[in-house]
Write an enzyme that holds these catalytic residues in place. Structure first.
Site, PDB file in Angstrom:
ATOM      1  N   GLU A  60       0.843  -1.200   0.000  1.00  0.00           N
ATOM      2  CA  GLU A  60       0.000   0.000   0.000  1.00  0.00           C
ATOM      3  C   GLU A  60       0.879   1.252   0.000  1.00  0.00           C
ATOM      4  O   GLU A  60       2.015   1.230   0.485  1.00  0.00           O
ATOM      5  CB  GLU A  60      -0.887  -0.020   1.265  1.00  0.00           C
ATOM      6  CG  GLU A  60      -1.807   1.188   1.379  1.00  0.00           C
ATOM      7  CD  GLU A  60      -2.890   1.027   2.455  1.00  0.00           C
ATOM      8  OE1 GLU A  60      -2.769   0.113   3.292  1.00  0.00           O
ATOM      9  OE2 GLU A  60      -3.854   1.818   2.429  1.00  0.00           O
ATOM     10  N   ASN A 205     -12.396  -1.401  -0.684  1.00  0.00           N
ATOM     11  CA  ASN A 205     -11.639  -1.912   0.467  1.00  0.00           C
ATOM     12  C   ASN A 205     -12.336  -1.485   1.745  1.00  0.00           C
ATOM     13  O   ASN A 205     -12.642  -0.298   1.922  1.00  0.00           O
ATOM     14  CB  ASN A 205     -10.216  -1.338   0.455  1.00  0.00           C
ATOM     15  CG  ASN A 205      -9.465  -1.642   1.753  1.00  0.00           C
ATOM     16  OD1 ASN A 205      -9.037  -2.768   1.971  1.00  0.00           O
ATOM     17  ND2 ASN A 205      -9.347  -0.652   2.628  1.00  0.00           N
ATOM     18  N   GLU A 206     -12.606  -2.433   2.619  1.00  0.00           N
ATOM     19  CA  GLU A 206     -13.226  -2.122   3.916  1.00  0.00           C
ATOM     20  C   GLU A 206     -14.320  -1.067   3.740  1.00  0.00           C
ATOM     21  O   GLU A 206     -14.314  -0.024   4.403  1.00  0.00           O
ATOM     22  CB  GLU A 206     -12.167  -1.696   4.943  1.00  0.00           C
ATOM     23  CG  GLU A 206     -11.178  -2.815   5.239  1.00  0.00           C
ATOM     24  CD  GLU A 206     -10.280  -2.585   6.454  1.00  0.00           C
ATOM     25  OE1 GLU A 206     -10.317  -1.492   7.044  1.00  0.00           O
ATOM     26  OE2 GLU A 206      -9.542  -3.521   6.807  1.00  0.00           O
ATOM     27  N   TYR A 285      -6.568  -8.952  11.437  1.00  0.00           N
ATOM     28  CA  TYR A 285      -5.240  -8.735  12.002  1.00  0.00           C
ATOM     29  C   TYR A 285      -5.125  -9.386  13.372  1.00  0.00           C
ATOM     30  O   TYR A 285      -6.119  -9.507  14.092  1.00  0.00           O
ATOM     31  CB  TYR A 285      -4.964  -7.228  12.138  1.00  0.00           C
ATOM     32  CG  TYR A 285      -4.685  -6.572  10.799  1.00  0.00           C
ATOM     33  CD1 TYR A 285      -3.431  -6.665  10.215  1.00  0.00           C
ATOM     34  CD2 TYR A 285      -5.674  -5.883  10.112  1.00  0.00           C
ATOM     35  CE1 TYR A 285      -3.163  -6.073   8.984  1.00  0.00           C
ATOM     36  CE2 TYR A 285      -5.426  -5.296   8.875  1.00  0.00           C
ATOM     37  CZ  TYR A 285      -4.154  -5.402   8.323  1.00  0.00           C
ATOM     38  OH  TYR A 285      -3.890  -4.830   7.104  1.00  0.00           O
ATOM     39  N   GLU A 340      -5.998  -9.202   3.948  1.00  0.00           N
ATOM     40  CA  GLU A 340      -5.184  -8.464   4.925  1.00  0.00           C
ATOM     41  C   GLU A 340      -5.110  -9.320   6.175  1.00  0.00           C
ATOM     42  O   GLU A 340      -6.140  -9.606   6.807  1.00  0.00           O
ATOM     43  CB  GLU A 340      -5.780  -7.088   5.248  1.00  0.00           C
ATOM     44  CG  GLU A 340      -5.623  -6.100   4.107  1.00  0.00           C
ATOM     45  CD  GLU A 340      -6.008  -4.667   4.477  1.00  0.00           C
ATOM     46  OE1 GLU A 340      -5.854  -4.283   5.658  1.00  0.00           O
ATOM     47  OE2 GLU A 340      -6.471  -3.957   3.566  1.00  0.00           O
ATOM     48  N   GLN A 389       2.216  -6.085   5.667  1.00  0.00           N
ATOM     49  CA  GLN A 389       2.349  -5.744   4.270  1.00  0.00           C
ATOM     50  C   GLN A 389       3.734  -6.160   3.808  1.00  0.00           C
ATOM     51  O   GLN A 389       4.526  -6.621   4.619  1.00  0.00           O
ATOM     52  CB  GLN A 389       2.118  -4.257   4.065  1.00  0.00           C
ATOM     53  CG  GLN A 389       0.721  -3.790   4.444  1.00  0.00           C
ATOM     54  CD  GLN A 389       0.401  -2.395   3.896  1.00  0.00           C
ATOM     55  OE1 GLN A 389       1.156  -1.775   3.162  1.00  0.00           O
ATOM     56  NE2 GLN A 389      -0.769  -1.868   4.310  1.00  0.00           N
TER      57      GLN A 389
HETATM   58  O1  AHR Z   1      -2.918  -2.462   6.279  1.00  0.00           O
HETATM   59  C1  AHR Z   1      -3.236  -1.227   6.847  1.00  0.00           C
HETATM   60  C2  AHR Z   1      -4.704  -0.882   6.742  1.00  0.00           C
HETATM   61  O2  AHR Z   1      -5.460  -1.788   7.481  1.00  0.00           O
HETATM   62  C3  AHR Z   1      -5.325  -0.947   5.377  1.00  0.00           C
HETATM   63  O3  AHR Z   1      -5.117   0.196   4.636  1.00  0.00           O
HETATM   64  C4  AHR Z   1      -6.780  -1.083   5.683  1.00  0.00           C
HETATM   65  O4  AHR Z   1      -7.490  -1.780   4.687  1.00  0.00           O
HETATM   66  C5  AHR Z   1      -6.796  -1.790   7.020  1.00  0.00           C
HETATM   67  O5  AHR Z   1      -7.582  -1.106   7.917  1.00  0.00           O
END
Ligand code: AHR
Length: 536
Positions: A60, A205-206, A285, A340, A389
């Site tokens: 990103e 995205n999200e 995450y 992610e 990432q």
């Molecule tokens: O990876 C960092 C961020 O985490 C990304 O931009 C977003 O999609 C998520 O909230």
């Protein structure tokens, strides 16, 4: 993003897990007190294909992920090819990165592709990540050059939040048409006459959060329009190798996200010729709680166990959303795309908190192996994933500081797992046992096995226990094993890291074992990840 709230909940691993393995032994290693584990690998039974795309990456426009991590510019003293650093490309090639998701993340929903092509590029803002300026020097052509240099595939996320279907459809026409349209001519003027190959399209995205705070119904109506009009015109991607479209999916297990999955998949069940999706994204995450507060280095065994307990929640989340998908898509045509994932810790002291800079330790290597194994066990539905990432951001493969570069423990796990790309899952059974720390119980070992395209059997074993080695006795069905050879990754401490000054603290070393009485005995060190192939 940074302020979300998430409930951490315990996920019990299913007791007898399908697993793997064997092994053998570095004669010098201290294996006093090794716990015995019996593994049985049934190579006569084929499971699902472990899609190479589960080893995908995410790059990103965030912090030093792109600028400095990939792009240094053609005039830089750092050795580069057309502005892209050579050391990073060489390191990534060794991972056989199957796909790279770009340009975001939250950044994607504020990205306007026209600002990143041509000779004159405006400087814009990156309000999501540190409020810094975005030079737009790394745009479509530079990304596609990077993809070609590392021999990967493009996973492009289009702007649904603040863009339009027209903007996105023109971007795809610009990149992919072979016809002499004005956009194709503009692409040729910008030095690329041939159409680009775009393997995967992310539609937003999200969108439930940074991508526009949409309701599932509102997103669904937008997604259908993008799915209909954002086409790939590359003549080589019409019949075979068609671009796969990935819709925004859940970001957790709570009702708001199960409702999201329900809404999209229910609509998919009755979709017509005019729209469709091939994947549903999921973000998860390992953070324990928001905002991220765990240290990425300089921590002890308590934090090791807490993070690993949290990371195993991936299993429950996949089960939950897969069950909803199964209701509406029993043939599993739509992949669950975990685009992610990874550990998200407190920013390193002194860094810009918006740059998401963290260290990468032996704990992250174990975390990566546990997640990859979960994806492999769900290979029939989870056919793509992207760790967050790639470089300098969150759970990165590579860290750079100007001309310096170092690869992380996570990098080595991805390298060791290359043989599992597009392999066939093979069932493994074992009693995982239990490692206890401060009231937290974790499976002591984990393992997977697979057959590669040549029929060779590979297996991986993770010893989660940071204190006790394990003696793994492997028996095989369907093959007669003679020996096993491969690599094992461990480190002095759970928080051992590689630094620019000490880059080889965590790196793999060879391991091998011979069979006796038809069984292989593999001795694996505490907190280790081991991958071996079996000679028959
Ligand atoms: O990876 C960092 C961020 O985490 C990304 O931009 C977003 O999609 C998520 O909230």
């Amino acid at each position: 993003m940074l302020n979300r709230t998430k409930k951490a909940h315990w996920i019990a691993l299913r007791a007898p897990i399908l697993c793997v393995l064997v092994v053998c032994a570095a004669a010098s290693a201290p294996f006093v007190g090794a716990q015995k584990v019996e593994l049985s690998v049934d190579a006569s039974k084929d499971g699902a294909k472990i899609d190479r795309n589960i080893f995908g990456q995410f790059a990103e426009h965030l912090g030093n992920g792109i600028y400095e991590g990939i792009w240094v510019g053609a005039d830089s003293k750092i050795p580069n090819t057309r502005g892209i650093r050579n050391d990073v490309v060489a390191a990534l090639r060794a991972l056989k990165v199957p796909n790279v998701r770009w340009p975001g993340g939250c950044f994607a929903d504020e990205y306007h592709w026209r600002k990143g092509i041509g000779a004159q590029r405006p400087v814009t803002l990156n309000p999501n990540w540190g409020g810094v300026t975005e030079p737009n020097t790394f745009g479509t052509h530079e990304f596609m050059d990077f993809i070609e240099q590392i021999r990967s595939e493009a996973y492009v996320s289009v702007n649904v939040g603040s863009g339009t279907p027209q903007e996105a459809s023109e971007w795809l026409e610009y990149m992919t048409t072979a016809q002499p349209t004005a956009l194709a001519k503009e692409r040729a003027t910008n030095s690329h006459a041939a159409p680009y190959r775009i393997g995967y399209l992310g539609i937003g995205n999200e969108s439930w959060d940074c991508g526009g705070n949409m309701t599932p119904e509102y997103y669904l109506s937008q997604m259908k329009i993008y799915s209909r009009f954002v086409r790939n015109f590359n003549p080589e991607q019409q019949e075979k190798d068609q671009m796969l479209k990935i819709a925004v999916g859940p970001g957790g297990g709570e009702t708001r996200w199960t409702e999201w999955t329900e809404t999209i998949m229910k609509a998919y069940q009755h979709h017509t010729w005019s729209w469709g999706i091939d994947g549903l994204s999921m973000h998860n995450y390992t953070v324990v709680k928001w905002p991220p507060a765990f240290k990425s280095a300089g921590f002890g065994e308590a934090e090791y166990a807490q993070i690993l307990k949290s990371t195993l929640e991936m299993e429950e989340l996949i089960n939950k959303h897969s069950a909803i998908m199964d209701k509406y898509d029993p043939q599993k045509k739509v992949a669950l795309v975990v685009d992610e994932w990874g550990g998200w810790y407190a920013p390193l002291p002194g860094s810009n908190p918006g740059f998401l800079v963290q260290q990468n330790s032996m704990r992250d290597a174990i975390l990566a192996a546990l997640n990859l194994n979960i994806f492999a066990r769900h290979a029939d539905r989870v056919r793509m994933a992207n760790i967050a990432q790639m470089i300098n951001v969150l759970q990165a493969m590579i860290l750079t500081d100007k001309e310096k570069m170092v690869v992380t423990p996570t990098y080595y796990v991805f390298k060791m797992y290359v043989p599992f790309q597009d392999s066939t899952f093979v069932p493994v059974t074992f009693d995982a046992g239990s490692y206890e720390q401060g009231g937290i119980g974790l499976p002591r070992v984990d393992a997977i096995a697979a057959k590669d395209k040549t029929g060779k059997v590979w297996f991986e074993v993770t010893n989660v226990d940071p204190n006790q080695p394990a003696e793994i006795e492997v028996s095989f069905g369907g093959i007669t094993a003679k020996s096993a050879t491969g690599e094992t990754l461990t480190a002095p401490k759970v928080d051992s890291i590689n630094t620019f000054d000490a880059p080889n603290t965590v790196m793999p070393k060879p391991i091998s074992a011979k069979t006796q009485g038809g069984k292989l005995t593999l001795k694996v060190e505490p907190k280790s990840v081991t991958v071996v192939s079996v000679e028959q």
